[in-house]
Scaffold this motif. Structure first.
Motif, PDB file in Angstrom:
ATOM      1  N   CYS A 241       0.782  -0.963   0.357  1.00 22.51           N
ATOM      2  CA  CYS A 241      -0.170   0.066  -0.149  1.00 22.51           C
ATOM      3  C   CYS A 241       1.116   1.554  -0.561  1.00 22.51           C
ATOM      4  N   PRO A 242       0.644   2.456  -0.891  1.00 18.18           N
ATOM      5  CA  PRO A 242       1.225   3.349  -0.500  1.00 18.18           C
ATOM      6  C   PRO A 242       2.127   4.500  -0.086  1.00 18.18           C
ATOM      7  N   VAL A 243       0.244   3.920   1.390  1.00 14.72           N
ATOM      8  CA  VAL A 243       0.032   4.731   1.810  1.00 14.72           C
ATOM      9  C   VAL A 243       0.639   4.209   3.188  1.00 14.72           C
ATOM     10  N   CYS A 244       0.815   2.356   4.060  1.00 12.27           N
ATOM     11  CA  CYS A 244       0.917   2.328   5.008  1.00 12.27           C
ATOM     12  C   CYS A 244       1.506   1.027   4.802  1.00 12.27           C
ATOM     13  N   GLY A 245       2.441   0.479   3.630  1.00 13.99           N
ATOM     14  CA  GLY A 245       3.284   0.114   3.081  1.00 13.99           C
ATOM     15  C   GLY A 245       2.670  -2.004   3.459  1.00 13.99           C
ATOM     16  N   THR A 246       1.029  -1.534   3.934  1.00 14.50           N
ATOM     17  CA  THR A 246       0.594  -3.505   3.768  1.00 14.50           C
ATOM     18  C   THR A 246       0.441  -3.868   2.486  1.00 14.50           C
ATOM     19  N   THR A 247       0.343  -4.921   2.519  1.00 14.78           N
ATOM     20  CA  THR A 247       0.130  -5.611   1.328  1.00 14.78           C
ATOM     21  C   THR A 247      -1.776  -5.979   0.752  1.00 14.78           C
ATOM     22  N   ILE A 248      -1.149  -5.151  -0.089  1.00 14.79           N
ATOM     23  CA  ILE A 248      -2.955  -4.645  -1.221  1.00 14.79           C
ATOM     24  C   ILE A 248      -2.859  -6.568  -1.365  1.00 14.79           C
ATOM     25  N   VAL A 249      -4.500  -6.844  -1.051  1.00 16.19           N
ATOM     26  CA  VAL A 249      -5.377  -8.004  -1.632  1.00 16.19           C
ATOM     27  C   VAL A 249      -6.373  -7.447  -2.353  1.00 16.19           C
ATOM     28  N   LYS A 250      -6.867  -8.510  -3.180  1.00 19.89           N
ATOM     29  CA  LYS A 250      -7.986  -9.263  -3.381  1.00 19.89           C
ATOM     30  C   LYS A 250      -8.377 -10.508  -3.460  1.00 19.89           C
ATOM     31  N   ILE A 251     -10.635  -9.412  -2.707  1.00 15.21           N
ATOM     32  CA  ILE A 251     -10.998  -9.749  -2.919  1.00 15.21           C
ATOM     33  C   ILE A 251     -11.868 -10.390  -3.195  1.00 15.21           C
ATOM     34  N   LYS A 252     -12.895 -10.799  -2.804  1.00 19.54           N
ATOM     35  CA  LYS A 252     -14.027 -11.585  -3.202  1.00 19.54           C
ATOM     36  C   LYS A 252     -15.493 -10.371  -2.958  1.00 19.54           C
ATOM     37  N   THR A 253     -16.505  -9.314  -3.717  1.00 20.83           N
ATOM     38  CA  THR A 253     -17.162  -8.572  -2.647  1.00 20.83           C
ATOM     39  C   THR A 253     -18.118  -8.577  -3.638  1.00 20.83           C
ATOM     40  N   GLY A 254     -19.135 -10.002  -3.648  1.00 19.74           N
ATOM     41  CA  GLY A 254     -20.882  -9.964  -4.308  1.00 19.74           C
ATOM     42  C   GLY A 254     -20.357 -10.613  -5.324  1.00 19.74           C
ATOM     43  N   SER A 255     -21.326  -9.933  -6.368  1.00 20.28           N
ATOM     44  CA  SER A 255     -20.241 -11.165  -7.937  1.00 20.28           C
ATOM     45  C   SER A 255     -19.125 -10.238  -8.009  1.00 20.28           C
ATOM     46  N   THR A 256     -18.760  -9.231  -7.387  1.00 13.73           N
ATOM     47  CA  THR A 256     -17.173  -8.553  -8.506  1.00 13.73           C
ATOM     48  C   THR A 256     -16.067  -8.784  -7.915  1.00 13.73           C
ATOM     49  N   SER A 257     -15.265  -8.287  -7.989  1.00 13.11           N
ATOM     50  CA  SER A 257     -13.385  -8.409  -7.815  1.00 13.11           C
ATOM     51  C   SER A 257     -13.277  -7.133  -6.824  1.00 13.11           C
ATOM     52  N   SER A 258     -12.738  -7.191  -5.479  1.00 11.21           N
ATOM     53  CA  SER A 258     -12.338  -5.634  -4.994  1.00 11.21           C
ATOM     54  C   SER A 258     -10.458  -5.347  -4.363  1.00 11.21           C
ATOM     55  N   TYR A 259     -10.009  -4.988  -5.347  1.00 13.93           N
ATOM     56  CA  TYR A 259      -8.046  -4.568  -4.512  1.00 13.93           C
ATOM     57  C   TYR A 259      -8.451  -3.901  -3.465  1.00 13.93           C
ATOM     58  N   ILE A 260      -7.999  -3.909  -2.790  1.00 14.63           N
ATOM     59  CA  ILE A 260      -8.080  -3.027  -1.165  1.00 14.63           C
ATOM     60  C   ILE A 260      -7.301  -3.317  -0.596  1.00 14.63           C
ATOM     61  N   CYS A 261      -6.414  -2.304   0.737  1.00 13.81           N
ATOM     62  CA  CYS A 261      -5.726  -2.224   1.395  1.00 13.81           C
ATOM     63  C   CYS A 261      -6.218  -2.698   2.522  1.00 13.81           C
ATOM     64  N   PRO A 262      -6.369  -3.858   3.404  1.00 12.97           N
ATOM     65  CA  PRO A 262      -6.785  -4.020   4.411  1.00 12.97           C
ATOM     66  C   PRO A 262      -6.394  -3.115   5.625  1.00 12.97           C
ATOM     67  N   ARG A 263      -5.664  -2.629   5.318  1.00 14.71           N
ATOM     68  CA  ARG A 263      -5.759  -1.547   6.664  1.00 14.71           C
ATOM     69  C   ARG A 263      -6.245  -0.436   6.641  1.00 14.71           C
ATOM     70  N   CYS A 264      -5.577   0.382   5.614  1.00 11.67           N
ATOM     71  CA  CYS A 264      -6.514   1.674   5.477  1.00 11.67           C
ATOM     72  C   CYS A 264      -8.237   1.449   5.506  1.00 11.67           C
ATOM     73  N   GLN A 265      -8.399   0.263   5.075  1.00 10.75           N
ATOM     74  CA  GLN A 265      -9.989   0.393   4.786  1.00 10.75           C
ATOM     75  C   GLN A 265     -10.268  -1.027   5.023  1.00 10.75           C
TER      76      GLN A 265
END
Length: 282
Positions: A241-265
């Motif tokens: 993550c460009p803000v906190c350095g945590t590894t960005i993950v891809k998660i399933k969110t209903g019928s679409t995928s989402s890329y998130i920083c699990p710490r910032c979001q």
DNA sequence: ATAAGTGTTGCGCA
DNA sequence: CTGCGCAACACTTA
């Protein structure tokens, strides 16, 4: 995935180059993308000249001296203005405008509809579109969100609520707003709605200024200038993550995928605003 | 090479 | 009515 920035760019280009030009011939290779029969479509547009061209959400609205032409590129495609003697192989609908041809292609699910100019509101999709995302004020957004059940991501992707946001730009919009995609709308505090508003407008306008996403092309086939480098978390699974350095993950969110920083979001907990909201809800 | 994954939208279902 | 998940079936990448 043409979303608002790409559609707005195409609209601007078409306005600069098509207005006043006469449609000499109409060809349809995929009749199912029309809302009328192939014959009706061709007869209605042949001989007409293009007028003002505008957009609503992901739809292009091209006025003509006859009906208004409504275009939606579905999950991707091109609107090309090419020499009539050298047309591209892949196309679904095309219009010959003298020495040049407007050649339209889409991967799947695109539409080329016609509707009377004064009956736009009656179109089953365009007539139900929410306000254009970049034109929504903070207060508008708060009003649109008030009383809604469900999560923020499906709401933002629902074109009848807010028009123009798709599953590519939404990753960075939610990241910049520090919101988890599945965050319940009912728990959003005013500062979070303000952040969301700034993220929506900021991200879409930023891409517009760069000519839209690199995976779509302009009328001359040139790619947009908004590249992977412009994304902070979208499609960056495994990167820090460009803000906190945590590894960005891809998660399933209903019928679409989402890329998130699990710490910032995070769904809850971390930020004081979230804590206050959770407390208020309890 | 075979197959899974993909930007959207409309529909059926609870 | 509203939210949600899937199906529509072209093309790229693993």
């Amino acid at each position: 995935m043409p979303e608002w920035p790409e559609i707005a760019c195409r609209t601007r280009e078409m306005n600069a180059r098509l207005v006043g030009r006469r449609i000499e011939e109409v060809e349809v290779r995929q009749p199912k993308c029309l809302n009328v029969s192939e014959g009706t479509f061709a007869v209605a547009l042949r001989g007409q000249a293009f007028g003002d061209i505008s957009c609503r959400g992901k739809w292009i609205l091209a006025e003509t001296t006859g009906p208004t032409l409504l275009l939606n590129l579905g999950m991707g495609g091109e609107i090309l203005l090419v020499p009539s003697g050298h047309p591209p192989e892949a196309w679904k609908v095309r219009f010959r405008l003298g020495p040049e041809t407007l050649s339209i292609n889409f991967w799947w699910f695109g539409s080329a509809h016609i509707v009377d100019a004064n009956r736009l509101d009656e179109h089953p999709t365009v007539g139900r579109l929410g306000p254009d995302a970049p034109a929504v004020s903070v207060d508008d957004l708060a009003s649109l969100l008030r009383g809604r059940r469900g999560a923020i991501k499906p709401f933002l992707l629902d074109q009848t609520k807010v028009a123009g946001i798709g599953n590519a730009y939404i990753h960075d919009i939610l990241f910049r707003a520090r919101l988890h995609p599945l965050r319940p709308i009912a728990t959003l505090a005013p500062p979070e709605i303000r952040r969301l508003h700034a993220a929506i407008v900021g991200e879409l306008e930023r891409s517009l200024e760069k000519g839209g996403a690199f995976y779509e092309v302009d009328l001359d086939g040139r790619r947009g200038g908004f590249t992977a480098l412009d994304l902070q978390v979208g499609y960056r699974e495994g990167s820090p993550c460009p803000v906190c350095g945590t590894t960005i993950v891809k998660i399933k969110t209903g019928s679409t995928s989402s890329y998130i920083c699990p710490r910032c979001q995070r769904m809850e907990g971390a930020s004081p605003t979230n804590a206050a909201t959770s407390a208020a809800r309890a």
